[in-house]
Structures are given as structure tokens and as C-alpha cells.
Design a protein around this motif. Structure first.
Motif, short mmCIF file in Angstrom:
data_model
loop_
_atom_site.label_atom_id
_atom_site.label_comp_id
_atom_site.label_asym_id
_atom_site.label_seq_id
_atom_site.Cartn_x
_atom_site.Cartn_y
_atom_site.Cartn_z
N HIS A 35 65.72 110.82 -21.01
CA HIS A 35 66.20 109.48 -19.86
C HIS A 35 65.01 109.26 -19.15
O HIS A 35 64.08 109.97 -18.82
N VAL A 37 64.17 107.53 -14.95
CA VAL A 37 64.70 107.54 -13.78
C VAL A 37 63.64 106.82 -13.02
O VAL A 37 62.50 107.33 -12.81
N GLN A 39 62.38 106.02 -8.84
CA GLN A 39 62.69 106.21 -7.52
C GLN A 39 61.77 105.33 -6.68
O GLN A 39 60.28 105.82 -6.61
N GLY A 44 66.48 106.05 -3.17
CA GLY A 44 67.19 106.98 -4.11
C GLY A 44 66.69 106.62 -5.55
O GLY A 44 65.79 106.06 -5.85
N LEU A 45 67.40 107.59 -6.37
CA LEU A 45 67.26 107.39 -7.77
C LEU A 45 68.02 106.43 -8.64
O LEU A 45 69.18 105.93 -8.24
N TRP A 47 68.84 104.90 -12.55
CA TRP A 47 68.65 105.28 -13.91
C TRP A 47 68.23 104.06 -14.80
O TRP A 47 68.76 102.90 -14.39
N TRP A 50 67.73 105.16 -21.51
CA TRP A 50 67.48 106.57 -22.57
C TRP A 50 66.80 106.15 -23.74
O TRP A 50 67.10 104.85 -24.37
N PHE A 95 60.39 109.12 -13.32
CA PHE A 95 60.69 110.62 -13.92
C PHE A 95 61.21 110.55 -15.44
O PHE A 95 61.97 109.48 -15.56
#
Lengths: 120, 107
Positions: A35, A37, A39, A44-45, A47, A50, A95
Motif C-alpha cells: 500500500h 500512504v 503525509q 496526518g496520514l 491512504w 494498493w 510511505f
């Protein structure tokens, strides 16, 4: 030991493209989905979606359809994220994260993150 | 999309104390909630999944509870290494969504 090692920081201009890599080691790459992600600075994170590392099929969250492409170099146990036509709002740390088991939806290993800065 | 509301956003405590962090979902996510720890210079760490199941290696002073829309992460007897940022994440449905984070600092 299991590791996800991502490529280095990037500085790009608006309109350019960037490709970020995530190299996995310590496990069978094709056994676990990967996946991505985002930021943004001070945020915040979020999504992004994937990729099924066995079939190569990507799935994108709505906000990441169009300019974002997930791909694989399975022989190198590497997942890639490419962002085209970069915009200032793409400035963020990205990430990769391994899903613990397909469709469980949570992540047991993360990469260290790649800072992408978009600035003219 | 399921909105995750985490509180407080900032928390100051002393080693040895116990703290709780709340995470509320905008609709029921059953027990499908994960907690992560973020520390500078380290990769994000999965602490808890499915609401209350400790990931292998997570110290027993960490516990998770809740179901439906209300969840809590509790850390008993804080250790110096626990001061970090904590995120909740629902893994009930796509798109996966995260809380906004709680920064736990030393008082």
C-alpha cells in the motif's frame, strides 16, 4: 529481518514527474500486498491505494486516480509509485506499507518514507 | 468514507502515568481498528489491530478496546520510549482512513 527501504528525497518543479521506489527484503515479495500512504507537511496520514504484488493489479483511492501509478519490479522485490504533472499540493512524504495479509487492511511493516518537494 | 476523529491531538504526561487516546468513527467499523506509533527516525510501528489484538512485540502495557464507533488506546505506566505520535486507522472498509494523530509528550 523484514525491511522496506525507500528511495531518497526528491525536489521537483510543478509539471514534472517523480518515481519513488520501495524495495522489500526478508520475505517473499509476492505474498503480501503493498500500500501507499501520503503525509503532507504537518498533516496526518492519507491512504492512496494498493497494488496486488502477485497479479500486479493496482487499486487507487478516489483522490489518487489519474496522475498516480503504482507498479512493480517483482524480480527486484520492488514497488514503485510514479506521480506525473506534479503540483504544489503533492509536496509530502510518501510511505509504502506492507499489508499483513490480503484484505485485512492494516500494515505490519512500513518504509521510512520519501519526502517529495514540489517547488518552482 | 469513514471519518476517524482522534482526541486529544496533544497529550502531556509523565513516565509511570497511564494515558488514554480516543478514536471515534463516523459509522460502525465493527472492531476493525488499528493503532500505530510514529517516532522520529523510525518506521511506523503497528501496535494493535482488530481493536484489541496486540501485534507481536507490542508491550503488554498497551491495550486497545472498543467496538462500533468508539475506541480507546490505553498505555499503562508510561515508559520513556512511549513518547511519540499515535494514529488510529479503520480497516473495516475501503478507502482505509486514519485519525489525525495524537502527540504524546513528556510533561
Amino acid at each position: 529481518q523484514i525491511q522496506l527501504v525507500q528511495s531518497g528525497p526528491e525536489l521537483k518543479k510543478p509539471g514534472e514527474s517523480v518515481k519513488i521506489s520501495c524495495k522489500a527484503s526478508g520475505y517473499t515479495f509476492t505474498d503480501y500486498a503493498m500500500h501507499w500512504v501520503k503525509q503532507a507537511p504537518g498533516k496526518g496520514l492519507k491512504w492512496m491505494g494498493w497494488i496486488n504484488t502477485y497479479t500486479g493489479k493496482p487499486t487507487y483511492a478516489d483522490d489518487f486516480k489519474g496522475r498516480f501509478v503504482f507498479s512493480l519490479e517483482a524480480s527486484a522485490s520492488t514497488a514503485n509509485l510514479q506521480i506525473s504533472n506534479l503540483k504544489n499540493e503533492d509536496t509530502a512524504t510518501y510511505f509504502c506499507a506492507r499489508e499483513r495479509q490480503l484484505y485485512l487492511g492494516y500494515f505490519d511493516y512500513w518504509g521510512q518514507g520519501v519526502m517529495v518537494t514540489v517547488s518552482s | 468514507d469513514v471519518q476517524m476523529t482522534q482526541s486529544p491531538s496533544y497529550l502531556a504526561a509523565s513516565p509511570g502515568e497511564s494515558v488514554s487516546i480516543s478514536c471515534k468513527a463516523s459509522k460502525s467499523i465493527n472492531t476493525y481498528l488499528a493503532w500505530y506509533q510514529e517516532k522520529p527516525g523510525k518506521t511506523n510501528k503497528l501496535l494493535i489491530y482488530s481493536g484489541s489484538t496486540l501485534q507481536s512485540g507490542t508491550p503488554s502495557r498497551f491495550s486497545g478496546s472498543g467496538s462500533g464507533t468508539d475506541f480507546t488506546l490505553t498505555i499503562r505506566s508510561l515508559e520513556p520510549e512511549d513518547f511519540a505520535v499515535y494514529y488510529c486507522q479503520q480497516h473495516n472498509e475501503y478507502p482505509l482512513t486514519f485519525g489525525s494523530g495524537t502527540k504524546l509528550e513528556i510533561k
